[in-house]
Each structure stands twice: as C-alpha cells, then as structure tokens.
Design a protein around this motif. Structure first.
Motif, PDB file in Angstrom:
ATOM      1  N   PRO A 192       0.827  -1.214   0.000  1.00 43.73           N
ATOM      2  CA  PRO A 192       0.000   0.000   0.000  1.00 43.73           C
ATOM      3  C   PRO A 192       0.861   1.264   0.000  1.00 43.73           C
ATOM      4  O   PRO A 192       0.948   1.989   0.984  1.00 43.73           O
ATOM      5  CB  PRO A 192      -0.813  -0.141   1.293  1.00 43.73           C
ATOM      6  CG  PRO A 192       0.048  -0.950   2.193  1.00 43.73           C
ATOM      7  CD  PRO A 192       0.774  -1.930   1.298  1.00 43.73           C
ATOM      8  N   LEU A 193       1.505   1.516  -1.151  1.00 42.72           N
ATOM      9  CA  LEU A 193       2.423   2.652  -1.248  1.00 42.72           C
ATOM     10  C   LEU A 193       1.659   3.972  -1.305  1.00 42.72           C
ATOM     11  O   LEU A 193       0.614   4.072  -1.942  1.00 42.72           O
ATOM     12  CB  LEU A 193       3.286   2.531  -2.514  1.00 42.72           C
ATOM     13  CG  LEU A 193       4.407   1.502  -2.503  1.00 42.72           C
ATOM     14  CD1 LEU A 193       5.168   1.559  -3.818  1.00 42.72           C
ATOM     15  CD2 LEU A 193       5.353   1.741  -1.343  1.00 42.72           C
ATOM     16  N   THR A 194       2.224   4.970  -0.675  1.00 41.50           N
ATOM     17  CA  THR A 194       1.697   6.335  -0.762  1.00 41.50           C
ATOM     18  C   THR A 194       2.812   7.251  -1.245  1.00 41.50           C
ATOM     19  O   THR A 194       3.997   6.875  -1.223  1.00 41.50           O
ATOM     20  CB  THR A 194       1.209   6.831   0.605  1.00 41.50           C
ATOM     21  OG1 THR A 194       2.330   6.890   1.506  1.00 41.50           O
ATOM     22  CG2 THR A 194       0.145   5.893   1.175  1.00 41.50           C
ATOM     23  N   LEU A 195       2.440   8.433  -1.669  1.00 42.82           N
ATOM     24  CA  LEU A 195       3.454   9.407  -2.076  1.00 42.82           C
ATOM     25  C   LEU A 195       4.408   9.714  -0.930  1.00 42.82           C
ATOM     26  O   LEU A 195       5.612   9.874  -1.144  1.00 42.82           O
ATOM     27  CB  LEU A 195       2.780  10.700  -2.550  1.00 42.82           C
ATOM     28  CG  LEU A 195       2.417  10.805  -4.023  1.00 42.82           C
ATOM     29  CD1 LEU A 195       1.702  12.116  -4.286  1.00 42.82           C
ATOM     30  CD2 LEU A 195       3.654  10.674  -4.904  1.00 42.82           C
ATOM     31  N   GLU A 196       3.863   9.782   0.285  1.00 39.98           N
ATOM     32  CA  GLU A 196       4.708  10.081   1.442  1.00 39.98           C
ATOM     33  C   GLU A 196       5.759   8.997   1.659  1.00 39.98           C
ATOM     34  O   GLU A 196       6.935   9.313   1.886  1.00 39.98           O
ATOM     35  CB  GLU A 196       3.831  10.222   2.695  1.00 39.98           C
ATOM     36  CG  GLU A 196       2.981  11.488   2.741  1.00 39.98           C
ATOM     37  CD  GLU A 196       1.724  11.400   1.904  1.00 39.98           C
ATOM     38  OE1 GLU A 196       1.017  12.414   1.773  1.00 39.98           O
ATOM     39  OE2 GLU A 196       1.450  10.304   1.348  1.00 39.98           O
ATOM     40  N   LEU A 197       5.343   7.729   1.567  1.00 39.39           N
ATOM     41  CA  LEU A 197       6.292   6.630   1.754  1.00 39.39           C
ATOM     42  C   LEU A 197       7.348   6.613   0.653  1.00 39.39           C
ATOM     43  O   LEU A 197       8.538   6.399   0.908  1.00 39.39           O
ATOM     44  CB  LEU A 197       5.544   5.297   1.771  1.00 39.39           C
ATOM     45  CG  LEU A 197       4.728   4.982   3.032  1.00 39.39           C
ATOM     46  CD1 LEU A 197       3.894   3.730   2.815  1.00 39.39           C
ATOM     47  CD2 LEU A 197       5.655   4.803   4.230  1.00 39.39           C
ATOM     48  N   LEU A 198       6.916   6.839  -0.588  1.00 36.53           N
ATOM     49  CA  LEU A 198       7.844   6.838  -1.712  1.00 36.53           C
ATOM     50  C   LEU A 198       8.837   7.987  -1.604  1.00 36.53           C
ATOM     51  O   LEU A 198      10.041   7.808  -1.813  1.00 36.53           O
ATOM     52  CB  LEU A 198       7.067   6.925  -3.017  1.00 36.53           C
ATOM     53  CG  LEU A 198       7.876   6.843  -4.311  1.00 36.53           C
ATOM     54  CD1 LEU A 198       8.617   5.525  -4.403  1.00 36.53           C
ATOM     55  CD2 LEU A 198       6.955   7.025  -5.516  1.00 36.53           C
ATOM     56  N   ALA A 199       8.344   9.179  -1.255  1.00 38.77           N
ATOM     57  CA  ALA A 199       9.220  10.341  -1.111  1.00 38.77           C
ATOM     58  C   ALA A 199      10.214  10.132   0.025  1.00 38.77           C
ATOM     59  O   ALA A 199      11.393  10.502  -0.092  1.00 38.77           O
ATOM     60  CB  ALA A 199       8.383  11.592  -0.869  1.00 38.77           C
TER      61      ALA A 199
END
Length: 289
Positions: A192-199
C-alpha cells in the motif's frame, strides 16, 4: 584503434538504412571545406564530432565554432558550409555519413530539439558507440550491409535517447532520485504505497518528487505505479488460476471495484474479459513503460 582511418561503402540497395562512410581524421589543410549544396551525395545525412582542435560551420545565418565536445548534424543538400582554418590547432574529428529516410527523419527531430550543433562528452554513450562502430569495421572487418545497418540503427537510437534526456534538462542528482523511485515501485507495487512513503524512501518531500517525476517522465509517480500494477495483473490473469479478487489484492489494489476500474481504463475491458479472450489477446505480459 591507434591511427586515424576511414571506410566507405557503395551499395545501391535503398530498402534499408545504409552506412555510406565513417572515419576518424586529423585535418590540417585549409582546403577542407564542404558546401551542403555542392555535395554529390544527395539524400544522405552527416554527423561530425570534434575530438580536439577547432573547425567552423556556417548554418542558419550563424558562424559557429566547432570546438572539442561539439558535433553537427546536416542533411544533403542543405544551406550550410563547414570548414577548417589553419590559424587553429589541427581539427581531429569523428564522422559518419548515412543514407536512408529513417535517418533523415531522426535528423529532423534532433535538429528541432537541439539545433544543428549539439554537445556530447567524449565518453558519452553516443560517442562511445561511434567508436565501437568504427572499431567493428576496422578491426573485426564487419562489412555485411545488414550487420552494418543494424549497428547504425542502434547508434541512431542512442542519439534519439540521449537527445530526449538532454531536452528534459535532467541533472544527475534528479536522474538518481527518479531511478530510485521507479525501482522501488517496480519491486513494491503490491504494497500500500503512498506518495509520502515513496518520497521518504527517496529522501525528498512528496511535492518535489512529483515535480521531478513529471519533468523526467511526463507522468506522476502514482500513475507510474498504476501501470506497474496493471502489468503485474495482466501477467497473473493469463498465467495463473488465482481468482480475480486475489490478483487485484496481490497487485496492490485495495478493492475489487477499484481494480476493475483501473484495469478497464488501461485495457478497455474487465479483468474477466481479458482472461477469457486468449485468442484475441494472446499476451502473457503487456508493458506500458
């Protein structure tokens, strides 16, 4: 190769891309001058790269110095002249001359993006590939027209790819961030990737990551992630007996309805329809990148 050399090929076959000539040369004579409207090789394109010294080209009503690291692209015929003047150091060059409609099309595209004169480092992929082509002819004695055509086309693809990268004006640091983000999404698409996790993984804030990704890839990180998830789903639908709900969950979609919606957006059919239409769509994998 340790000494300058040049090779020419004469063939009337117009069905494929043809290498007309290629060479490494040191110019010391002021008689070296070529007018694009007086050359006999109409329909050809020319790339010439400066290794050292300096020459000149008159094109687009400009007189441009051809210094180390610069190369020019011209078509024959054309309104230009390139030449050497003896008041500078000997002009050391690499060049190739190609015949074929595809080469002319690519020349038009690169000139529109970068102009007639382009910049590349001596150890760049484009110049390295040109040396490799010259060595293949001089040392490995590759003269078969089909093998040469394949290698020249490979060089043209390198020209297109590197020109596209330059037109994006992407720095090494930005490229590193984008590659890190893409690699992470390709290997963690099921999570469950989010932009926050990716950044956070890339060491930047999410707004900066989105700006970099848009500039480099002309899409958003989440759109890139969806493409990887659909690719994985297509493969599982065709190569496993898992239920559609299981496949959606395994590919990172948080609900069956969302999986169905995204899949239809990309494939113009439901996951069930794709699984059933094996004859019409006989693909075990489909790639969007």
């Amino acid at each position: 190769m340790t000494e300058p050399s040049a090779y020419a090929f004469h063939n009337d076959d117009i069905s494929i891309l043809m290498l007309s000539s290629i060479g490494w040369q040191r110019i010391r004579n002021a008689e070296y001058s070529f007018d694009g409207n007086e050359r006999p090789d109409s329909g050809h394109v020319i790339f010439q790269y400066t290794l050292s010294g300096q020459g000149w080209i008159e094109v687009d009503q400009q007189l441009i110095p051809l210094t180390k690291g610069s190369g020019f692209l011209v078509k024959v015929p054309g309104n230009y002249r390139y030449f050497y003047t003896p008041d500078s150091q000997p002009w050391e060059i690499l060049w190739l001359n190609i015949r074929g409609a595809e080469a002319a099309r690519i020349w038009d595209m690169i000139i529109a993006q970068e102009g007639h004169v382009i910049r590349r480092e001596a150890d760049s992929p484009l110049i390295t590939a040109l040396w490799e082509l010259l060595r293949a002819i001089g040392e490995d004695k590759v003269t078969d027209k089909y093998l040469l055509s394949a290698q020249v086309y490979s060089w043209l693809l390198t020209l297109v790819r590197t020109s596209g990268e330059i037109s994006k004006d992407i720095s090494a640091a930005t490229s590193s961030i984008i590659l890190k983000a893409k690699k992470y999404m390709r290997t963690h698409y099921a999570e469950p990737l989010t932009l926050e996790l990716l950044a956070e993984h890339c060491g930047v804030n999410k707004h900066h990551l989105c700006r970099l990704f848009q500039k480099s890839e002309q899409t958003s990180p989440l759109a890139y992630l969806r493409e990887r998830r659909v690719e994985a789903a297509v493969s599982l639908l065709r190569t496993t007996d898992q239920s559609i709900q299981e496949i959606g969950r395994e590919c990172g979609f948080d609900s069956p309805s969302y999986f169905g919606k995204v899949f239809r957006d990309y494939m113009s059919m439901t996951p069930k329809d794709y699984r059933l239409k094996k004859l019409e769509f006989p693909y075990d994998a489909i790639y969007y990148e």
